[in-house]
Design a protein around this motif. Sequence first.
Motif, PDB file in Angstrom:
ATOM      1  N   GLU A  90      32.969  43.926  -3.266  1.00  0.00           N
ATOM      2  CA  GLU A  90      32.816  44.822  -4.411  1.00  0.00           C
ATOM      3  C   GLU A  90      31.482  44.532  -5.085  1.00  0.00           C
ATOM      4  O   GLU A  90      31.390  43.647  -5.949  1.00  0.00           O
ATOM      5  N   PRO A  91      30.423  45.226  -4.685  1.00  0.00           N
ATOM      6  CA  PRO A  91      29.091  44.963  -5.256  1.00  0.00           C
ATOM      7  C   PRO A  91      29.075  45.133  -6.769  1.00  0.00           C
ATOM      8  O   PRO A  91      29.742  46.024  -7.314  1.00  0.00           O
ATOM      9  N   GLN A  92      28.315  44.279  -7.442  1.00  0.00           N
ATOM     10  CA  GLN A  92      28.175  44.380  -8.877  1.00  0.00           C
ATOM     11  C   GLN A  92      27.168  45.459  -9.236  1.00  0.00           C
ATOM     12  O   GLN A  92      26.182  45.672  -8.539  1.00  0.00           O
ATOM     13  N   GLU A  93      27.424  46.149 -10.342  1.00  0.00           N
ATOM     14  CA  GLU A  93      26.478  47.136 -10.827  1.00  0.00           C
ATOM     15  C   GLU A  93      25.269  46.420 -11.426  1.00  0.00           C
ATOM     16  O   GLU A  93      25.410  45.395 -12.087  1.00  0.00           O
ATOM     17  N   PRO A  94      24.066  46.927 -11.196  1.00  0.00           N
ATOM     18  CA  PRO A  94      22.885  46.292 -11.781  1.00  0.00           C
ATOM     19  C   PRO A  94      22.946  46.313 -13.305  1.00  0.00           C
ATOM     20  O   PRO A  94      23.343  47.315 -13.901  1.00  0.00           O
ATOM     21  N   THR A  95      22.577  45.208 -13.905  1.00  0.00           N
ATOM     22  CA  THR A  95      22.653  45.102 -15.364  1.00  0.00           C
ATOM     23  C   THR A  95      21.303  45.299 -16.036  1.00  0.00           C
ATOM     24  O   THR A  95      21.214  45.382 -17.248  1.00  0.00           O
ATOM     25  N   ALA A  96      20.245  45.327 -15.266  1.00  0.00           N
ATOM     26  CA  ALA A  96      18.912  45.504 -15.845  1.00  0.00           C
ATOM     27  C   ALA A  96      18.029  46.253 -14.865  1.00  0.00           C
ATOM     28  O   ALA A  96      18.346  46.375 -13.689  1.00  0.00           O
ATOM     29  N   GLU A  97      16.924  46.772 -15.365  1.00  0.00           N
ATOM     30  CA  GLU A  97      16.000  47.494 -14.509  1.00  0.00           C
ATOM     31  C   GLU A  97      15.396  46.551 -13.475  1.00  0.00           C
ATOM     32  O   GLU A  97      14.991  45.431 -13.789  1.00  0.00           O
ATOM     33  N   GLU A  98      15.367  46.993 -12.236  1.00  0.00           N
ATOM     34  CA  GLU A  98      14.857  46.158 -11.161  1.00  0.00           C
ATOM     35  C   GLU A  98      13.350  45.978 -11.309  1.00  0.00           C
ATOM     36  O   GLU A  98      12.640  46.922 -11.631  1.00  0.00           O
ATOM     37  N   PRO A  99      12.850  44.743 -11.095  1.00  0.00           N
ATOM     38  CA  PRO A  99      11.407  44.508 -11.236  1.00  0.00           C
ATOM     39  C   PRO A  99      10.610  45.277 -10.190  1.00  0.00           C
ATOM     40  O   PRO A  99      11.156  45.779  -9.209  1.00  0.00           O
ATOM     41  N   ALA A 100       9.287  45.330 -10.407  1.00  0.00           N
ATOM     42  CA  ALA A 100       8.421  46.068  -9.483  1.00  0.00           C
ATOM     43  C   ALA A 100       8.510  45.510  -8.077  1.00  0.00           C
ATOM     44  O   ALA A 100       8.429  46.256  -7.103  1.00  0.00           O
ATOM     45  N   HIS A 101       8.651  44.193  -7.944  1.00  0.00           N
ATOM     46  CA  HIS A 101       8.829  43.563  -6.633  1.00  0.00           C
ATOM     47  C   HIS A 101       9.957  42.552  -6.758  1.00  0.00           C
ATOM     48  O   HIS A 101       9.755  41.435  -7.241  1.00  0.00           O
ATOM     49  N   TYR A 102      11.140  42.938  -6.324  1.00  0.00           N
ATOM     50  CA  TYR A 102      12.339  42.122  -6.533  1.00  0.00           C
ATOM     51  C   TYR A 102      12.227  40.763  -5.844  1.00  0.00           C
ATOM     52  O   TYR A 102      12.568  39.728  -6.438  1.00  0.00           O
ATOM     53  N   GLY A 103      11.759  40.737  -4.606  1.00  0.00           N
ATOM     54  CA  GLY A 103      11.686  39.482  -3.864  1.00  0.00           C
ATOM     55  C   GLY A 103      10.773  38.469  -4.527  1.00  0.00           C
ATOM     56  O   GLY A 103      11.124  37.293  -4.677  1.00  0.00           O
TER      57      GLY A 103
END
Length: 266
Positions: free
Chosen positions: A70-83
């Motif tokens: 059950e994937p969690q919903e994102p809680t914040a805006e994803e950064p420009a480069h997640y990795g």
Amino acid sequence: MIKTTTIPEAWEVAYKIADTGEYELDKDSQERAGYPIYRAKESYYSRICDLGCRLEVVKADGTSTNIWIEPQEPTAEEPAHYGDALAEKIRETKTDFSEISHFDKFVLDRGYKYKTEGELKAAYDRAWRASHNILITLEDFLAETEKKPDEPAADTYEALVRFVEEKKLQPRDVMEYAHFRWCLNRPEAVVAYQTERDKWTVNDCDTEITEEQAKVKVCEEWGFEASRVNIIGTPYYDATDWQFIRFNCAGIAWLWHKESLSQVWE
């Protein structure tokens, strides 16, 4: 019932509660059931069923456990480069890098390649399954190599799968070809020779050279007499520590591969 948030996490839990740590895909059962079924090498009745949103772990005694994803919903805006952002966070918060998780190690080693969370988690899922000797799919292979279905890499994958089915390669080895980009443009280079009673050596070099060039290199490296050397098949050579040259000399079959000279079983 157990709940997890990612596919790799679900598989880690599955392996912890399963009867044994060595499973392989049962294609016959998959065709009958319509979903992947991995059976334990030591027990036919021990299996892990991949039902998409959940894994069902069935032990030899018939008991089963469902592991829901059950994937969690994102809680914040994803950064420009997640990795990159996640790798930096790990470096800032971890003090003992000898004890970090496999996922954190993956992020530190390869996070720079993946701009989004989805891309990074998908890549880790591929790597995790391969590390547990589970065969990656064609889609996984193409994603790892960044190739398209109509390119030669798809044929390379099919050639590798045939060798897995024939027990000449381990499922985990297919990921190596994808990760290191071996033979992606020359599927015909994926050939194998038996070099021990229970071992096959499969080519991972795709730079062709002529028979004459191969003969010269063999004689320079191993001291064979040129007039007695007969090159078999297509010789491949990238460097002194990376080659695949099959030849006969004085009635003996040889294979030169990655600095090693082995007799070939025929």
